[in-house]
Design an enzyme around this catalytic site. Structure first.
Site, PDB file in Angstrom:
ATOM      1  N   ARG A  44       3.127   0.671 -23.686  1.00 22.96           N
ATOM      2  CA  ARG A  44       2.429   0.698 -22.383  1.00 22.96           C
ATOM      3  C   ARG A  44       1.704  -0.446 -22.059  1.00 22.96           C
ATOM      4  O   ARG A  44       1.267  -0.918 -20.980  1.00 22.96           O
ATOM      5  CB  ARG A  44       1.277   1.939 -22.404  1.00 22.96           C
ATOM      6  N   TYR A  95       1.102  -4.499   5.981  1.00 20.20           N
ATOM      7  CA  TYR A  95       2.121  -3.628   5.413  1.00 20.20           C
ATOM      8  C   TYR A  95       1.351  -2.300   5.609  1.00 20.20           C
ATOM      9  O   TYR A  95       0.123  -2.115   5.215  1.00 20.20           O
ATOM     10  CB  TYR A  95       2.586  -3.884   4.177  1.00 20.20           C
ATOM     11  N   ASP A 168      -0.124 -11.308  -0.199  1.00 25.86           N
ATOM     12  CA  ASP A 168       0.977 -10.614  -0.165  1.00 25.86           C
ATOM     13  C   ASP A 168       2.262 -11.357   0.226  1.00 25.86           C
ATOM     14  O   ASP A 168       2.137 -11.918   1.406  1.00 25.86           O
ATOM     15  CB  ASP A 168       0.955  -9.277   0.654  1.00 25.86           C
ATOM     16  N   LYS A 193      11.666  -5.692  -2.891  1.00 22.65           N
ATOM     17  CA  LYS A 193      12.144  -6.420  -1.682  1.00 22.65           C
ATOM     18  C   LYS A 193      13.345  -7.646  -2.111  1.00 22.65           C
ATOM     19  O   LYS A 193      14.194  -7.411  -2.726  1.00 22.65           O
ATOM     20  CB  LYS A 193      11.592  -6.746  -0.448  1.00 22.65           C
TER      21      LYS A 193
HETATM   22  C1  LIG Z   1       7.484  -2.967   0.776  1.00 29.31           C
HETATM   23  C2  LIG Z   1       6.120  -3.507   0.784  1.00 29.31           C
HETATM   24  C3  LIG Z   1       4.910  -3.236   0.059  1.00 29.31           C
HETATM   25  C4  LIG Z   1       4.831  -2.100  -0.885  1.00 29.31           C
HETATM   26  O1  LIG Z   1       5.661  -2.218  -1.956  1.00 29.31           O
HETATM   27  P1  LIG Z   1       6.437  -1.003  -2.860  1.00 29.31           P
HETATM   28  O2  LIG Z   1       7.261  -1.624  -3.805  1.00 29.31           O
HETATM   29  O3  LIG Z   1       7.403  -0.241  -1.809  1.00 29.31           O
HETATM   30  O4  LIG Z   1       5.382  -0.260  -3.229  1.00 29.31           O
HETATM   31  C5  LIG Z   1       3.932  -4.196  -0.027  1.00 29.31           C
HETATM   32  N1  LIG Z   1       3.704  -5.191   0.906  1.00 29.31           N
HETATM   33  C6  LIG Z   1       4.770  -5.567   1.753  1.00 29.31           C
HETATM   34  C7  LIG Z   1       4.665  -6.608   2.564  1.00 29.31           C
HETATM   35  C8  LIG Z   1       5.976  -4.941   1.711  1.00 29.31           C
HETATM   36  O5  LIG Z   1       7.108  -4.891   2.478  1.00 29.31           O
END
Ligand SMILES: *Cc1c(COP(=O)(O)O)cnc(C)c1O
Length: 354
Positions: A44, A95, A168, A193
């Site tokens: 973990r 997001y 982000d 992504k």
């Molecule tokens: C998809 C996304 C997230 C969330 O990520 P997950 O892997 O789906 O939990 C956060 N920020 C942005 C800009 C995103 O496109």
């Protein structure tokens, strides 16, 4: 060795130590525990497949990386760096699950959350001086309006007021911007992504240069325990190997598509920051017209998410929790790596139908 370019980092980092007979590619470390006396105690808190992925992403962003079970897991860990009860300044549009998480933190009294248009630098700087938040949350380009924030100036202003800066970087990827170089304290990604790039894994990652923050992020992951699986992490690392060529092609395709969309009579507005592979359009007409476009494509897939090799599109307000600031007729396009003429032919036959 001189510092490598990103196209070399994605290929070369996170591999086993070179030695005669050693494997070239890292394996999937499936163990829950380790023989006492070594670096790892229990899985973990540490896993060799995590380390391989973290080494590569850390080198790309220029810091130390921590893998999480999802982008939201990474975002939750980053929010935890602002103390209970402190203030957090967040973007007006971002997001939607990030906004939902911050709304929940506000509703339950765990943070004071204020929203500001982060694409308006003067307004955001004024809000920092006025609110004195413990954390400034940035996302650039923003999802789904593709607004761009001045990361360097906002990080500088936030630091003058003692705020921690989180960015982000999911949409831009470290190939177009490295927020830590621009002054940010922590970068978060949905590795679901572009980093993994094949729409077959959910994963997240944080990156920082500050050893104290890195320790706290790891502590959060270890004690909360919603950790990444070794198989998912391995898939993401496998996908990361081709990030540079995938992203390069997707960006070229996106530039072509955005340019042609500007001249299409069925499109009122094209939102494209001039880099990256995300484009958003306001379709001429109402939500129903935009829905008809999404239903009429064949090569483009009607699905949420982004950053995979395949092109996706969706009308964002189709989600009940999408912000009111997003037009009802806005379609977000995640441009993939297919042949651009095939993409264009399919998109125009769908747009011509409305
Ligand atoms: C998809 C996304 C997230 C969330 O990520 P997950 O892997 O789906 O939990 C956060 N920020 C942005 C800009 C995103 O496109």
């Amino acid at each position: 060795m001189p510092e490598l370019q990103p196209a070399s980092i994605v290929v070369s980092h996170g591999r086993p130590e070179p030695a005669p007979g050693a494997p070239v590619s890292p394996g999937i470390m499936t163990t829950s525990t380790y023989i006492a006396g070594g670096d790892h105690l229990y899985a973990r808190s540490g896993n060799a497949t995590w380390t391989a992925f973290e080494t590569a992403v850390g080198a790309l962003e220029g810091g130390t990386a921590q893998v999480f079970a999802s982008g939201m897991g990474a975002i939750d860990a980053a929010f935890s760096l602002a103390a209970e009860g402190s203030g957090v300044l967040i973007p007006e549009t971002a997001y939607n699950a990030t906004l939902a998480l911050s709304a929940d933190l506000a509703a339950t009294g765990r943070r004071h959350v204020t929203r500001v248009d982060i694409t308006d630098t003067a307004r955001a700087v004024a809000a920092l001086a006025d609110q004195r938040p413990a954390m400034l949350w940035l996302e650039s380009p923003t999802n789904p309006l593709l607004g761009v924030a001045d990361l360097a100036r906002l990080s500088d202003a936030a630091h003058q007021h003692g705020a921690l800066v989180v960015v982000d970087n999911t949409f831009a990827t470290p190939l177009t911007q490295r927020p830590l170089d621009l002054g940010a304290d922590v970068v978060v990604h949905s590795a679901t992504k572009y980093l993994s790039g094949h729409s077959d894994v959910i994963l997240g990652v944080t990156v920082t240069r500050d050893a104290g923050l890195a320790d706290r992020l790891v502590e959060h992951r270890t004690t909360r325990g919603a950790i990444a699986g070794p198989f998912e992490t391995w898939l993401a690392l496998r996908g990361l190997r081709t990030l540079s060529v995938r992203f390069e092609r997707a960006c070229t395709n996106a530039a072509t598509v955005a340019d042609r969309l500007r001249k299409h009579p069925a499109v009122d507005v094209v939102r494209y920051p001039g880099f990256g592979a995300m484009v958003a359009i306001d379709v001429h007409g109402d939500a129903a017209a935009a829905d008809r476009v999404c239903a009429a494509t064949r090569l483009w897939t009607h699905a949420t998410s982004l950053g995979g090799v395949e092109s996706l599109l969706e009308r964002r307000r189709h989600h009940a929790n999408e912000s009111d600031a997003v037009p009802d007729n806005l379609i977000r396009l995640s441009v993939g790596i297919e042949d651009v003429e095939d993409l264009w032919r399919d998109l125009t036959q769908a747009l011509d139908a409305v």
